[in-house]
Design a protein around this motif. Sequence first.
Motif, mmCIF file in Angstrom:
data_model
loop_
_atom_site.group_PDB
_atom_site.id
_atom_site.type_symbol
_atom_site.label_atom_id
_atom_site.label_comp_id
_atom_site.label_asym_id
_atom_site.label_seq_id
_atom_site.Cartn_x
_atom_site.Cartn_y
_atom_site.Cartn_z
ATOM 1 N N SER A 115 0.844 -1.180 0.000
ATOM 2 C CA SER A 115 0.000 0.000 0.000
ATOM 3 C C SER A 115 0.884 1.235 0.000
ATOM 4 C CB SER A 115 -0.908 -0.004 1.225
ATOM 5 O OG SER A 115 -0.124 0.032 2.390
ATOM 6 N N ARG A 116 0.447 2.238 -0.706
ATOM 7 C CA ARG A 116 1.211 3.465 -0.745
ATOM 8 C C ARG A 116 0.282 4.638 -0.494
ATOM 9 N NH1 ARG A 116 2.331 3.510 -7.234
ATOM 10 N NH2 ARG A 116 1.308 5.502 -7.397
ATOM 11 N N PRO A 117 0.799 5.704 0.009
ATOM 12 C CA PRO A 117 -0.061 6.847 0.327
ATOM 13 C C PRO A 117 -0.646 7.454 -0.940
ATOM 14 C CG PRO A 117 2.252 7.431 0.595
ATOM 15 C CD PRO A 117 2.200 5.952 0.327
ATOM 16 N N PRO A 118 -1.809 8.081 -0.814
ATOM 17 C CA PRO A 118 -2.416 8.692 -2.000
ATOM 18 C C PRO A 118 -1.566 9.847 -2.515
ATOM 19 C CG PRO A 118 -3.651 9.258 -0.027
ATOM 20 C CD PRO A 118 -2.621 8.252 0.374
ATOM 21 N N GLY A 119 -1.611 10.052 -3.795
ATOM 22 C CA GLY A 119 -0.833 11.111 -4.428
ATOM 23 C C GLY A 119 -1.478 12.468 -4.242
ATOM 24 N N HIS A 120 -0.813 13.489 -4.731
ATOM 25 C CA HIS A 120 -1.302 14.859 -4.576
ATOM 26 C C HIS A 120 -2.649 15.044 -5.252
ATOM 27 C CE1 HIS A 120 2.421 16.210 -2.783
ATOM 28 N NE2 HIS A 120 3.102 15.639 -3.764
ATOM 29 N N PHE A 121 -2.803 14.509 -6.459
ATOM 30 C CA PHE A 121 -4.056 14.682 -7.200
ATOM 31 C C PHE A 121 -5.219 14.007 -6.490
ATOM 32 C CE2 PHE A 121 -7.051 13.523 -10.618
ATOM 33 C CZ PHE A 121 -7.346 14.797 -11.070
ATOM 34 N N LYS A 122 -5.005 12.830 -5.958
ATOM 35 C CA LYS A 122 -6.078 12.122 -5.268
ATOM 36 C C LYS A 122 -6.485 12.866 -3.997
ATOM 37 C CE LYS A 122 -7.615 7.602 -3.862
ATOM 38 N NZ LYS A 122 -7.336 6.193 -3.855
ATOM 39 N N ARG A 123 -5.516 13.388 -3.259
ATOM 40 C CA ARG A 123 -5.849 14.165 -2.056
ATOM 41 C C ARG A 123 -6.618 15.419 -2.423
ATOM 42 N NH1 ARG A 123 -0.103 13.557 0.616
ATOM 43 N NH2 ARG A 123 0.282 14.824 -1.211
ATOM 44 N N LEU A 124 -6.240 16.058 -3.529
ATOM 45 C CA LEU A 124 -6.948 17.248 -3.970
ATOM 46 C C LEU A 124 -8.398 16.904 -4.344
ATOM 47 C CD1 LEU A 124 -6.839 20.259 -4.820
ATOM 48 C CD2 LEU A 124 -6.176 19.460 -7.088
ATOM 49 N N CYS A 125 -8.587 15.797 -5.025
ATOM 50 C CA CYS A 125 -9.951 15.385 -5.414
ATOM 51 C C CYS A 125 -10.791 15.031 -4.199
ATOM 52 C CB CYS A 125 -9.879 14.201 -6.373
ATOM 53 S SG CYS A 125 -9.243 14.653 -7.988
ATOM 54 N N GLN A 126 -10.192 14.489 -3.158
ATOM 55 C CA GLN A 126 -10.929 14.128 -1.960
ATOM 56 C C GLN A 126 -11.394 15.372 -1.202
ATOM 57 O OE1 GLN A 126 -8.156 11.572 0.028
ATOM 58 N NE2 GLN A 126 -8.890 9.734 -1.025
ATOM 59 N N ARG A 127 -10.656 16.470 -1.337
ATOM 60 C CA ARG A 127 -11.024 17.706 -0.634
ATOM 61 C C ARG A 127 -12.172 18.443 -1.292
ATOM 62 N NH1 ARG A 127 -5.070 20.246 0.136
ATOM 63 N NH2 ARG A 127 -4.188 18.552 1.349
ATOM 64 N N LEU A 128 -12.383 18.207 -2.594
ATOM 65 C CA LEU A 128 -13.424 18.926 -3.322
ATOM 66 C C LEU A 128 -14.801 18.511 -2.838
ATOM 67 C CD1 LEU A 128 -12.027 18.740 -6.944
ATOM 68 C CD2 LEU A 128 -12.040 20.717 -5.441
ATOM 69 N N PRO A 129 -15.716 19.476 -2.701
ATOM 70 C CA PRO A 129 -17.092 19.104 -2.310
ATOM 71 C C PRO A 129 -17.793 18.390 -3.462
ATOM 72 C CG PRO A 129 -16.937 21.461 -2.716
ATOM 73 C CD PRO A 129 -15.548 20.894 -2.841
ATOM 74 N N THR A 130 -18.636 17.457 -3.129
ATOM 75 C CA THR A 130 -19.346 16.705 -4.166
ATOM 76 C C THR A 130 -20.723 17.215 -4.395
ATOM 77 O OG1 THR A 130 -20.021 15.097 -2.542
ATOM 78 C CG2 THR A 130 -18.104 14.583 -3.879
#
Length: 57
Positions: free
Chosen positions: A42-57
Motif C-alpha cells: 500500500s502506498r499513500p495517496p498522491g497529490h491529485f487524489k488528495r486534492l480530489c478528496q477535498r473537493l465538495p461533491t
Amino acid sequence: MRHCRYRGLAKTHVQHVLTAAGTNIVRLSDRFPPGTTPASPSRPPGHFKRLCQRLPT
C-alpha cells in the motif's frame, strides 16, 4: 532445448526468446497458484487524489 529447431541466426534468436518467455510464465505460475494474487504494497495517496478528496461533491 540443447538443439535449435531452425537454421539462421534470426530464427534461432526468436526460438530462444520464446523459450525463455515460456519458462518465465511457468515459473510465475508456480509462484502464484491459481486463485491467488500477489500482495501489492500500500502506498499513500498522491497529490491529485488528495486534492480530489477535498473537493465538495
